[in-house]
Design a protein around this motif. Structure first.
Motif, PDB file in Angstrom:
ATOM      1  N   GLU A 155       0.955  -1.129   0.127  1.00  0.00           N
ATOM      2  CA  GLU A 155      -0.048   0.000  -0.040  1.00  0.00           C
ATOM      3  C   GLU A 155       0.995   1.382   0.049  1.00  0.00           C
ATOM      4  O   GLU A 155       1.649   1.378   0.869  1.00  0.00           O
ATOM      5  CB  GLU A 155      -0.779  -0.088   1.335  1.00  0.00           C
ATOM      6  CG  GLU A 155      -2.203  -1.022   1.237  1.00  0.00           C
ATOM      7  CD  GLU A 155      -3.029  -0.566   2.393  1.00  0.00           C
ATOM      8  OE1 GLU A 155      -3.109   0.574   2.638  1.00  0.00           O
ATOM      9  OE2 GLU A 155      -3.789  -1.316   2.644  1.00  0.00           O
ATOM     10  N   ARG A 156       0.672   2.119  -0.864  1.00  0.00           N
ATOM     11  CA  ARG A 156       1.315   3.280  -1.101  1.00  0.00           C
ATOM     12  C   ARG A 156       0.646   4.348  -0.367  1.00  0.00           C
ATOM     13  O   ARG A 156      -0.442   4.665  -0.695  1.00  0.00           O
ATOM     14  CB  ARG A 156       1.951   3.711  -2.261  1.00  0.00           C
ATOM     15  CG  ARG A 156       2.611   4.931  -2.535  1.00  0.00           C
ATOM     16  CD  ARG A 156       2.782   5.108  -4.061  1.00  0.00           C
ATOM     17  NE  ARG A 156       1.579   5.783  -4.431  1.00  0.00           N
ATOM     18  CZ  ARG A 156       1.623   6.872  -5.151  1.00  0.00           C
ATOM     19  NH1 ARG A 156       2.771   7.630  -5.139  1.00  0.00           N
ATOM     20  NH2 ARG A 156       0.512   7.340  -5.746  1.00  0.00           N
ATOM     21  N   VAL A 157       1.316   5.202   0.755  1.00  0.00           N
ATOM     22  CA  VAL A 157       0.483   6.094   1.338  1.00  0.00           C
ATOM     23  C   VAL A 157       1.174   7.465   0.749  1.00  0.00           C
ATOM     24  O   VAL A 157       2.252   7.569   1.013  1.00  0.00           O
ATOM     25  CB  VAL A 157       0.819   5.944   3.017  1.00  0.00           C
ATOM     26  CG1 VAL A 157       0.138   7.028   3.749  1.00  0.00           C
ATOM     27  CG2 VAL A 157       0.377   4.342   3.306  1.00  0.00           C
ATOM     28  N   PRO A 158       0.153   8.234   0.303  1.00  0.00           N
ATOM     29  CA  PRO A 158       0.794   9.457  -0.195  1.00  0.00           C
ATOM     30  C   PRO A 158       0.842  10.624   0.769  1.00  0.00           C
ATOM     31  O   PRO A 158      -0.090  10.839   1.956  1.00  0.00           O
ATOM     32  CB  PRO A 158      -0.012   9.728  -1.533  1.00  0.00           C
ATOM     33  CG  PRO A 158      -1.400   9.206  -1.096  1.00  0.00           C
ATOM     34  CD  PRO A 158      -1.095   7.818  -0.122  1.00  0.00           C
ATOM     35  N   VAL A 159       1.227  11.711   0.534  1.00  0.00           N
ATOM     36  CA  VAL A 159       1.254  13.045   1.281  1.00  0.00           C
ATOM     37  C   VAL A 159      -0.120  13.549   1.079  1.00  0.00           C
ATOM     38  O   VAL A 159      -0.859  13.963   1.842  1.00  0.00           O
ATOM     39  CB  VAL A 159       2.423  13.844   1.089  1.00  0.00           C
ATOM     40  CG1 VAL A 159       2.238  15.383   1.535  1.00  0.00           C
ATOM     41  CG2 VAL A 159       3.913  13.291   1.161  1.00  0.00           C
ATOM     42  N   VAL A 160      -0.425  13.691  -0.252  1.00  0.00           N
ATOM     43  CA  VAL A 160      -1.687  14.195  -0.676  1.00  0.00           C
ATOM     44  C   VAL A 160      -2.320  13.419  -1.599  1.00  0.00           C
ATOM     45  O   VAL A 160      -1.573  12.912  -2.716  1.00  0.00           O
ATOM     46  CB  VAL A 160      -1.332  15.564  -1.278  1.00  0.00           C
ATOM     47  CG1 VAL A 160      -2.873  16.258  -2.032  1.00  0.00           C
ATOM     48  CG2 VAL A 160      -0.971  16.657  -0.416  1.00  0.00           C
ATOM     49  N   GLY A 161      -3.419  12.983  -1.547  1.00  0.00           N
ATOM     50  CA  GLY A 161      -4.190  12.028  -2.533  1.00  0.00           C
ATOM     51  C   GLY A 161      -4.843  10.693  -2.112  1.00  0.00           C
ATOM     52  O   GLY A 161      -5.058  10.697  -0.672  1.00  0.00           O
ATOM     53  N   PHE A 162      -4.843   9.690  -2.652  1.00  0.00           N
ATOM     54  CA  PHE A 162      -5.517   8.548  -2.365  1.00  0.00           C
ATOM     55  C   PHE A 162      -4.770   7.485  -2.074  1.00  0.00           C
ATOM     56  O   PHE A 162      -3.588   7.452  -2.931  1.00  0.00           O
ATOM     57  CB  PHE A 162      -6.792   8.062  -3.519  1.00  0.00           C
ATOM     58  CG  PHE A 162      -7.343   9.356  -4.005  1.00  0.00           C
ATOM     59  CD1 PHE A 162      -8.591   9.599  -3.141  1.00  0.00           C
ATOM     60  CD2 PHE A 162      -7.060   9.866  -5.224  1.00  0.00           C
ATOM     61  CE1 PHE A 162      -9.390  10.709  -3.881  1.00  0.00           C
ATOM     62  CE2 PHE A 162      -8.058  10.714  -5.536  1.00  0.00           C
ATOM     63  CZ  PHE A 162      -9.028  11.503  -4.928  1.00  0.00           C
ATOM     64  N   PHE A 163      -5.099   6.632  -1.112  1.00  0.00           N
ATOM     65  CA  PHE A 163      -4.424   5.323  -0.894  1.00  0.00           C
ATOM     66  C   PHE A 163      -4.446   4.365  -1.991  1.00  0.00           C
ATOM     67  O   PHE A 163      -5.721   4.324  -2.492  1.00  0.00           O
ATOM     68  CB  PHE A 163      -4.992   4.483   0.536  1.00  0.00           C
ATOM     69  CG  PHE A 163      -4.502   5.142   1.495  1.00  0.00           C
ATOM     70  CD1 PHE A 163      -3.498   4.436   2.673  1.00  0.00           C
ATOM     71  CD2 PHE A 163      -4.733   6.589   1.949  1.00  0.00           C
ATOM     72  CE1 PHE A 163      -3.176   5.079   3.790  1.00  0.00           C
ATOM     73  CE2 PHE A 163      -4.480   7.060   3.074  1.00  0.00           C
ATOM     74  CZ  PHE A 163      -3.559   6.228   4.049  1.00  0.00           C
ATOM     75  N   ILE A 164      -3.346   3.887  -2.305  1.00  0.00           N
ATOM     76  CA  ILE A 164      -3.387   2.848  -3.625  1.00  0.00           C
ATOM     77  C   ILE A 164      -2.736   1.710  -2.975  1.00  0.00           C
ATOM     78  O   ILE A 164      -1.693   1.445  -2.526  1.00  0.00           O
ATOM     79  CB  ILE A 164      -2.582   3.329  -4.651  1.00  0.00           C
ATOM     80  CG1 ILE A 164      -3.089   4.784  -5.213  1.00  0.00           C
ATOM     81  CG2 ILE A 164      -2.499   2.204  -5.662  1.00  0.00           C
ATOM     82  CD1 ILE A 164      -2.109   5.328  -6.168  1.00  0.00           C
TER      83      ILE A 164
END
Length: 179
Positions: A155-164
């Motif tokens: 799971e990529r946790v972004p600074v701004v945006g949606f979890f993928i």
């Protein structure tokens, strides 16, 4: 429109709207997800026994069977980091079906996880590693368990945006008889 507070209010509302549009644009531009190309996952050994971490608040855990999985995992996820990536959450998910009686249930259990916060630590190379968390079924035994699968998920946790999140690699395994 001649008052000072009115001008400050209009400047503030315009700048906050422009800031929100910019954040949404950044979130959509970095939404693409790259695969982890060389994931190697294999299950070496699965043991089932009555010895495990007993839960003080669960009286059924004393008689339950616990599974212990020995696995090898290697993956390089350093290319997943960009300016909008805060951290990566990697975990191994054990999925199995258990038919106890007339109902069939689909179970998913996380048996290992790791949080990666920098590209320097994004290379995993684990040999003969055991599950981190206790792995047991709601039923007292794994007797009706079938079609087991171990999946590596990132799971990529972004600074701004949606979890993928994306499941990268799966391996099938079978439960042995209790030892």
């Amino acid at each position: 429109m001649n008052k000072f507070t009115t001008r400050i209010s209009s400047i503030f509302s315009f700048s906050s709207s422009a800031f929100m549009v910019m954040i949404l644009l950044m979130a959509f531009l970095t939404r693409n997800y790259q695969d982890v190309p060389n994931v190697k996952l294999d299950v070496q050994e699965v043991t089932v026994s009555n010895k495990g971490n007993y839960d003080y608040y669960d009286s059924t855990s004393r008689d339950a069977e616990f599974a212990r999985i020995k696995f090898n995992l290697s993956a390089d996820m350093s290319h997943l980091f960009n300016w909008n990536t805060k951290q990566l959450f990697c975990y191994l998910l054990a999925e199995y079906e258990n038919s106890e009686g007339k109902t069939e249930t689909d179970n998913k259990v996380i048996i290992w996880d790791r949080i990666i916060v920098s590209p320097k630590r994004a290379k995993l190379s684990m040999k003969k590693h055991f599950n981190k968390y206790s792995f047991r079924d709601y039923n007292p035994s794994f007797k009706g368990a079938k079609k087991a699968k171990l999946t590596f998920v990132v799971e990529r946790v972004p600074v701004v945006g949606f979890f993928i999140n994306k499941s990268e690699h799966s391996v099938d395994f079978e439960y042995p008889p209790k030892q």
